[in-house]
Design a protein around this motif. Structure first.
Motif, PDB file in Angstrom:
ATOM      1  N   ILE A 172       4.035   4.068  11.676  1.00 30.97           N
ATOM      2  CA  ILE A 172       2.728   4.770  12.169  1.00 30.97           C
ATOM      3  C   ILE A 172       1.746   3.869  11.980  1.00 30.97           C
ATOM      4  CG2 ILE A 172       1.084   6.711  12.056  1.00 30.97           C
ATOM      5  CD1 ILE A 172       3.448   8.549  11.403  1.00 30.97           C
ATOM      6  N   THR A 173       1.410   3.433  10.976  1.00 35.14           N
ATOM      7  CA  THR A 173       0.162   2.176  10.830  1.00 35.14           C
ATOM      8  C   THR A 173       0.388   1.366  11.963  1.00 35.14           C
ATOM      9  OG1 THR A 173       0.397   2.683   8.611  1.00 35.14           O
ATOM     10  CG2 THR A 173      -0.701   0.833   9.207  1.00 35.14           C
ATOM     11  N   ASN A 174       1.722   0.550  12.147  1.00 38.80           N
ATOM     12  CA  ASN A 174       1.918  -0.445  13.101  1.00 38.80           C
ATOM     13  C   ASN A 174       1.547   0.163  14.735  1.00 38.80           C
ATOM     14  OD1 ASN A 174       2.103  -3.097  12.232  1.00 38.80           O
ATOM     15  ND2 ASN A 174       4.086  -2.075  11.337  1.00 38.80           N
ATOM     16  N   ALA A 175       1.717   1.459  14.841  1.00 39.33           N
ATOM     17  CA  ALA A 175       1.762   1.951  16.198  1.00 39.33           C
ATOM     18  C   ALA A 175       0.346   1.973  16.572  1.00 39.33           C
ATOM     19  CB  ALA A 175       2.390   3.409  16.130  1.00 39.33           C
ATOM     20  N   VAL A 176      -0.495   2.630  15.635  1.00 36.70           N
ATOM     21  CA  VAL A 176      -2.042   2.944  15.977  1.00 36.70           C
ATOM     22  C   VAL A 176      -2.538   1.388  15.928  1.00 36.70           C
ATOM     23  CG1 VAL A 176      -4.144   3.401  15.006  1.00 36.70           C
ATOM     24  CG2 VAL A 176      -2.107   4.664  14.717  1.00 36.70           C
ATOM     25  N   ASN A 177      -1.949   0.386  15.320  1.00 32.59           N
ATOM     26  CA  ASN A 177      -2.588  -1.094  15.225  1.00 32.59           C
ATOM     27  C   ASN A 177      -2.217  -1.488  16.729  1.00 32.59           C
ATOM     28  OD1 ASN A 177      -1.760  -4.164  14.512  1.00 32.59           O
ATOM     29  ND2 ASN A 177      -3.541  -3.434  14.070  1.00 32.59           N
ATOM     30  N   SER A 202      -0.818   8.315   8.457  1.00 29.79           N
ATOM     31  CA  SER A 202       0.285   8.264   8.119  1.00 29.79           C
ATOM     32  C   SER A 202       0.587   8.978   6.791  1.00 29.79           C
ATOM     33  CB  SER A 202       1.201   6.761   8.001  1.00 29.79           C
ATOM     34  OG  SER A 202       0.573   6.184   7.081  1.00 29.79           O
ATOM     35  N   ILE A 203      -0.193   8.841   5.775  1.00 26.78           N
ATOM     36  CA  ILE A 203      -0.322   9.355   4.331  1.00 26.78           C
ATOM     37  C   ILE A 203      -0.877  10.981   4.696  1.00 26.78           C
ATOM     38  CG2 ILE A 203      -0.343   7.374   3.214  1.00 26.78           C
ATOM     39  CD1 ILE A 203      -3.103   7.665   2.617  1.00 26.78           C
ATOM     40  N   THR A 239       9.991   6.976   3.248  1.00 25.58           N
ATOM     41  CA  THR A 239       8.385   7.160   3.340  1.00 25.58           C
ATOM     42  C   THR A 239       7.889   5.826   3.626  1.00 25.58           C
ATOM     43  OG1 THR A 239       8.478   8.689   1.272  1.00 25.58           O
ATOM     44  CG2 THR A 239       6.351   7.710   1.620  1.00 25.58           C
ATOM     45  N   TRP A 240       8.284   4.717   3.337  1.00 21.91           N
ATOM     46  CA  TRP A 240       7.848   3.338   3.388  1.00 21.91           C
ATOM     47  C   TRP A 240       8.148   3.152   5.050  1.00 21.91           C
ATOM     48  CZ3 TRP A 240      11.557  -0.526   5.040  1.00 21.91           C
ATOM     49  CH2 TRP A 240      10.871  -1.650   5.453  1.00 21.91           C
ATOM     50  N   ILE A 241       9.271   3.572   5.654  1.00 19.38           N
ATOM     51  CA  ILE A 241       9.417   3.540   6.920  1.00 19.38           C
ATOM     52  C   ILE A 241       8.276   4.212   7.800  1.00 19.38           C
ATOM     53  CG2 ILE A 241      10.965   3.961   9.166  1.00 19.38           C
ATOM     54  CD1 ILE A 241      13.483   3.151   7.077  1.00 19.38           C
ATOM     55  N   TRP A 242       8.045   5.427   7.319  1.00 19.73           N
ATOM     56  CA  TRP A 242       7.208   6.462   7.951  1.00 19.73           C
ATOM     57  C   TRP A 242       5.775   5.637   7.890  1.00 19.73           C
ATOM     58  CZ3 TRP A 242       7.680  11.151  10.605  1.00 19.73           C
ATOM     59  CH2 TRP A 242       6.357  11.775  11.016  1.00 19.73           C
ATOM     60  N   ILE A 243       5.146   5.382   7.044  1.00 22.32           N
ATOM     61  CA  ILE A 243       3.944   4.794   6.766  1.00 22.32           C
ATOM     62  C   ILE A 243       3.945   3.521   7.688  1.00 22.32           C
ATOM     63  CG2 ILE A 243       2.274   3.604   5.176  1.00 22.32           C
ATOM     64  CD1 ILE A 243       3.420   5.509   2.983  1.00 22.32           C
ATOM     65  N   ALA A 273       0.770  -1.285   0.103  1.00 17.36           N
ATOM     66  CA  ALA A 273      -0.110   0.117   0.101  1.00 17.36           C
ATOM     67  C   ALA A 273       0.850   1.320  -0.072  1.00 17.36           C
ATOM     68  CB  ALA A 273      -1.009  -0.084   1.237  1.00 17.36           C
ATOM     69  N   ALA A 274       1.954   1.271   0.699  1.00 16.84           N
ATOM     70  CA  ALA A 274       3.201   2.382   0.796  1.00 16.84           C
ATOM     71  C   ALA A 274       3.671   2.636  -0.533  1.00 16.84           C
ATOM     72  CB  ALA A 274       4.010   2.061   1.922  1.00 16.84           C
TER      73      ALA A 274
END
Length: 365
Positions: A150-155, A229-230, A143-147, A110-111
Motif C-alpha cells: 500500500i505504501t508503494n501504491a500511493v507512492n 496501510s497501518i 503485515t509487512w507485505i500489506w504495509i 518502519a513496518a
C-alpha cells in the motif's frame, strides 16, 4: 459521540498544515530537495519537494498534543517511531534520491517497528465457508507485505499536481467513516487519527493542486501511504473477507495502477521497478485530457471506489461477492479502454466484440 473540541482540534490541524507549508517550501530550496524537469517529469520548472514534512508536522502536533487524551500510549508511540523512519527515508530520497531497494528497506524497518512496538498486525483470518484461523508466524510477513504494497501504491500515483494528496483525502475520509460507523473496531481513536491526517492533507492541498507551488515528494507520498496501510490494519487484526476487501476497494486507484504497472512490465519483459510513462494519469493525458482534467477525473474514479466500498458493510456475503465481481469487470473494461496494460492487450473488450459480432451476423442472416 464526537465532542465539539475534537472538531475544533481537527480544524486547527488543517490551519497548522496551511501555515507550516510555506516554511517547508523555503526549507526544501535551502536543503536542495528540488524536482528538476526531465523527460519523465511533468513539471516545466524546478519544484520544491518535502511537502509531506508539513503534513507530518501538523499531524504529529495534533495527535501528540491537541488530541493526546484520545490516544492510547503504546500505539501512539509505536506508530510515531515508524512514522519517523518513513519521514527520514523520504527526506533522504527527496534530497539525494535513494535506490528502490533502499526505500524498501526503510519501509520494511518502519513496518517491523509498528508490528512489535505499536502492536499493529494482522493476526487471524476468517474466510466464508471455511472458518477462522490464526496466522501465527505468518502474521509478520503478511503485515509487512500489506504495509509495503500500500505504501508503494500511493507512492506510484504521485505523478501530477494534487493527485496523491486528493486521492488520499478521499480514501482516508471513507476509511474514517467506515471504521466509525460500520467496522466496530472498538477504538474511536483510530477514526480520530484518520481525520487528523485528512485535516493535515486538506491544509496542504491548496499549495499542491494544479498549478502546484510545492510537491509532496517521497516524504509525503511514503508517509501518507504508510499511514493508510497501518490505519487499515487496525480494522484487520481479525481479517474477514469484508474487512480485507473494504480498504482494497477504497484504495482502488493506487492499487489498480500498481497491479497493471507490474503486469505491463512483466508482459514487456522489463524489470518490475522499471519506470515508464504508462501509468493511469499518463494514459489519460495521452488520450488528450489536460493536467487539471486528469486529476479531477481520477478524483471522480476514487469517489466511485469509495461509494462502492460503503455498500459492503450493508451487504450479505453473496451480495459482497457479486459486488466484487461487478467491480472487477467494470474496472477491467475501463483499464482496457484507456490501454493501461498496453494498446494491444484488450482480452475482455475483444471477447465482447466477438460475441456482439457473432450475434449481429446471425441476426442479419
Amino acid at each position: 459521540m464526537l465532542k465539539f473540541e475534537i472538531i475544533v482540534c481537527l480544524f486547527a490541524t488543517m490551519l497548522m498544515s496551511a501555515v507550516i507549508t510555506p516554511f517547508i517550501r523555503k526549507l526544501a530550496f535551502r536543503w536542495g530537495a528540488i524536482d528538476s524537469p526531465n523527460k519523465r517529469r511533468m513539471n516545466k520548472i524546478p519544484m520544491p519537494t518535502l511537502g509531506g514534512l508539513a503534513i507530518f508536522a501538523a499531524y504529529t502536533i495534533a495527535t501528540m498534543f491537541l488530541l493526546r487524551k484520545q490516544m492510547p500510549t503504546q500505539q501512539l508511540y509505536g506508530m510515531f517511531a515508524g512514522q519517523l523512519i518513513i519521514i527520514i527515508t523520504g527526506v533522504i530520497d527527496d534530497i539525494i534520491v535513494l535506490k528502490p531497494r533502499q526505500k524498501v528497506f526503510g519501509i520494511s524497518l518502519a513496518a517491523v517497528v509498528v508490528f512489535f512496538f505499536g502492536n499493529i498486525q494482522m493476526s487471524s483470518v476468517s474466510l466464508p465457508f471455511i472458518g477462522t484461523f490464526g496466522l501465527g508466524w505468518f502474521s509478520l510477513p503478511i503485515t509487512w507485505i500489506w504495509i509495503l504494497a500500500i505504501t508503494n501504491a500511493v507512492n506510484l500515483i504521485d505523478g501530477l499536481d494534487g493527485l496523491a494528496t486528493g486521492v488520499a483525502v478521499i480514501a482516508l475520509t471513507t476509511m474514517g467513516i467506515t471504521g466509525f460507523f460500520f467496522l466496530n473496531v472498538g477504538n474511536v481513536y483510530v477514526s480520530i487519527m484518520i481525520f487528523a491526517l485528512v485535516a493535515a492533507c486538506l491544509g496542504f492541498l491548496p499549495y499542491n493542486f494544479f498549478p502546484a507551488r510545492i510537491y509532496l515528494g517521497d516524504t509525503g507520498s511514503l508517509f501518507i501511504g504508510f499511514m493508510i496501510s497501518i490505519f487499515s490494519l487496525n480494522g484487520l487484526k481479525n481479517a474477514t473477507f469484508i474487512t480485507v476487501i473494504i480498504p482494497v476497494i477504497i484504495l482502488g486507484v493506487p492499487i489498480t495502477d500498481t497491479i497493471y504497472a507490474i503486469l505491463r512490465r512483466m508482459l514487456n519483459k522489463q524489470p518490475i521497478m522499471h519506470a515508464d510513462k504508462r501509468h493511469l494519469h499518463h494514459r489519460l493525458m495521452q488520450i488528450g485530457l489536460t493536467h487539471r482534467q486528469t486529476v479531477l477525473i481520477i478524483y471522480g474514479i476514487a469517489l466511485i471506489f469509495s461509494f462502492i466500498s460503503l455498500l459492503y458493510p450493508i451487504s450479505n456475503i453473496l451480495g459482497s461477492i457479486l459486488l466484487t465481481i461487478a467491480t472487477l469487470i467494470g474496472l477491467e473494461l475501463f483499464v482496457e479502454s484507456i490501454g493501461l496494460a498496453g494498446q494491444d492487450r484488450q482480452p475482455l473488450l475483444n471477447f465482447i466484440k466477438k460475441i456482439v459480432k457473432e450475434n449481429t451476423s446471425k441476426d442479419n442472416h
